[in-house]
Design an enzyme around this catalytic site. Structure first.
Site, PDB file in Angstrom:
ATOM      1  N   LYS A 186       0.954  -1.552   0.513  1.00  0.00           N
ATOM      2  CA  LYS A 186      -0.319  -0.252   0.111  1.00  0.00           C
ATOM      3  C   LYS A 186       0.712   1.476  -0.098  1.00  0.00           C
ATOM      4  CE  LYS A 186      -3.733  -2.754   1.879  1.00  0.00           C
ATOM      5  NZ  LYS A 186      -4.346  -2.967   3.479  1.00  0.00           N
ATOM      6  N   ASP A 236     -10.773   2.364   4.166  1.00  0.00           N
ATOM      7  CA  ASP A 236     -11.299   1.667   3.732  1.00  0.00           C
ATOM      8  C   ASP A 236     -13.041   0.738   3.535  1.00  0.00           C
ATOM      9  OD1 ASP A 236      -8.970  -0.604   3.538  1.00  0.00           O
ATOM     10  OD2 ASP A 236      -9.044  -0.552   5.499  1.00  0.00           O
ATOM     11  N   GLN A 294      -4.659  -1.924   9.474  1.00  0.00           N
ATOM     12  CA  GLN A 294      -4.160  -3.034   9.100  1.00  0.00           C
ATOM     13  C   GLN A 294      -4.673  -3.970   9.460  1.00  0.00           C
ATOM     14  OE1 GLN A 294      -3.313  -4.185   5.604  1.00  0.00           O
ATOM     15  NE2 GLN A 294      -3.681  -5.743   5.665  1.00  0.00           N
TER      16      GLN A 294
END
Ligand code: NDP
Length: 287
Positions: A53, A119, A96
């Site tokens: 990322k 997200d 994450q």
């Protein structure tokens, strides 16, 4: 009719160009874009994912901020997230997953400011999706919708069967396709008569994490088959669909790798641009 490979890599490359141009447009207006990626677990796969990322941010001209801290408790993790919320430089925040054992994931995810929730997994973002209101959508489902649209696959009225009901993939893709006027059904590990339900699908989306579980017996002739799964089998990356077996039955088929995967990260980057655009008062037309 021969099978058409849904080339996610190619679609992602085109999307990447659009995002680079969008980043440059924002820069020309004096707006820089920044994504914070926070890893609190000690999971090896997560270490690779966060690096990917960060690398993609750098490639696209987005400033990455990487936070890697293991061994923090709930209070400390929440403090880190709150501080990123308050940091005006940060447009998007990713925590994450998975979070370490004992950490309340929902509390952490829902602490992320909705406008920075790139997200799309906190309860507010899920509520916007549920109500079909504009917002930041979960990345893998957004990538799948983009892929289907790029290949001009008509969704209206189509019978879609989704294998898997996770909050990350199955459930949000169900809602997104419903909002596109498809007729989706979700099946899962407790579903009876799974094979016959799958066989009714015009579009079959498979997200079980069970390597090669879907063979030709589950697929209607000419169906669109989207394989989300990523598993390692005999040292190779494979999906949930047995590609070779399904190949001549499906009308359209995603490969693994090179199908859904490359689109997930571009969806994320697109969400970061969308977040930055919204935060700076510029309307976004990317997604
Ligand atoms: P989860 O493990 O959270 O969910 C799996 C779902 O599949 C569950 O709903 C489960 O049912 C269902 N399931 C499992 N086995 C069966 C079965 N035999 N028959 C029917 N349903 C079954 O997984 P995720 O949704 O997070 O991920 C799924 C896969 O997609 C994984 O391989 C993951 O690595 C991959 N992935 C890929 C991404 C990409 O970018 N390409 C992004 C995200 C995930 P139940 O609820 O009843 O247990």
């Amino acid at each position: 009719m021969s099978t058409i490979i849904l080339n996610g890599k190619e679609v992602a490359n085109q999307w990447e160009k659009e995002i680079i141009s969008k980043v440059q447009d924002l820069k020309a207006k004096g707006i820089s874009v920044c994504l914070a990626v926070a890893r609190f677990n000690d999971d090896e796969a997560s270490k690779v994912y966060v690096k990917k990322k960060v690398a993609m941010c750098e490639k696209l001209g987005i400033k990455p901020i990487l936070i890697e801290e293991e061994g923090l408790d709930q209070v400390e993790i929440e403090k880190r997230v709150s501080s990123l919320n308050q940091n005006k430089e940060v447009n998007g925040i990713i925590v994450q997953l998975p979070l370490p054992r004992g950490i309340d994931k929902e509390r952490v995810l829902s602490l992320i400011s909705p406008e920075k929730d790139v997200d799309g997994l906190n309860v507010f973002s899920c509520g916007l999706l549920y109500k079909n209101l504009p917002g930041l959508r979960p990345c893998t489902p957004s990538g799948i919708v983009r892929l289907l649209k790029e290949y001009k696959i008509d969704l209206v009225g189509k019978r879609v069967v989704i294998l898997g009901r996770s909050q990350l993939v199955g459930l949000p893709i169900f809602l997104m396709l419903l909002h596109e006027n498809a007729t989706p059904t979700i099946v899962h590990s407790k579903t009876k008569d799974l094979k016959n339900i799958c066989k009714e699908a015009d579009i079959l989306i498979v997200a079980t994490g069970k390597a090669k579980m879907i063979n030709r017996e589950y697929v209607k002739k000419g169906a669109v088959v989207v394989d989300v799964g990523i598993s390692r089998l005999d040292g190779k990356i494979v999906g949930d669909v047995d590609f070779d077996d399904v190949f001549d039955v499906a009308g359209y088929l995603t490969p693994v790798p090179g199908g859904v995967g490359p689109l997930t990260i571009m969806s994320l980057m697109s969400n970061v641009i969308k977040a930055a655009s919204i935060q700076s008062g510029i309307k976004d037309d990317l997604v």
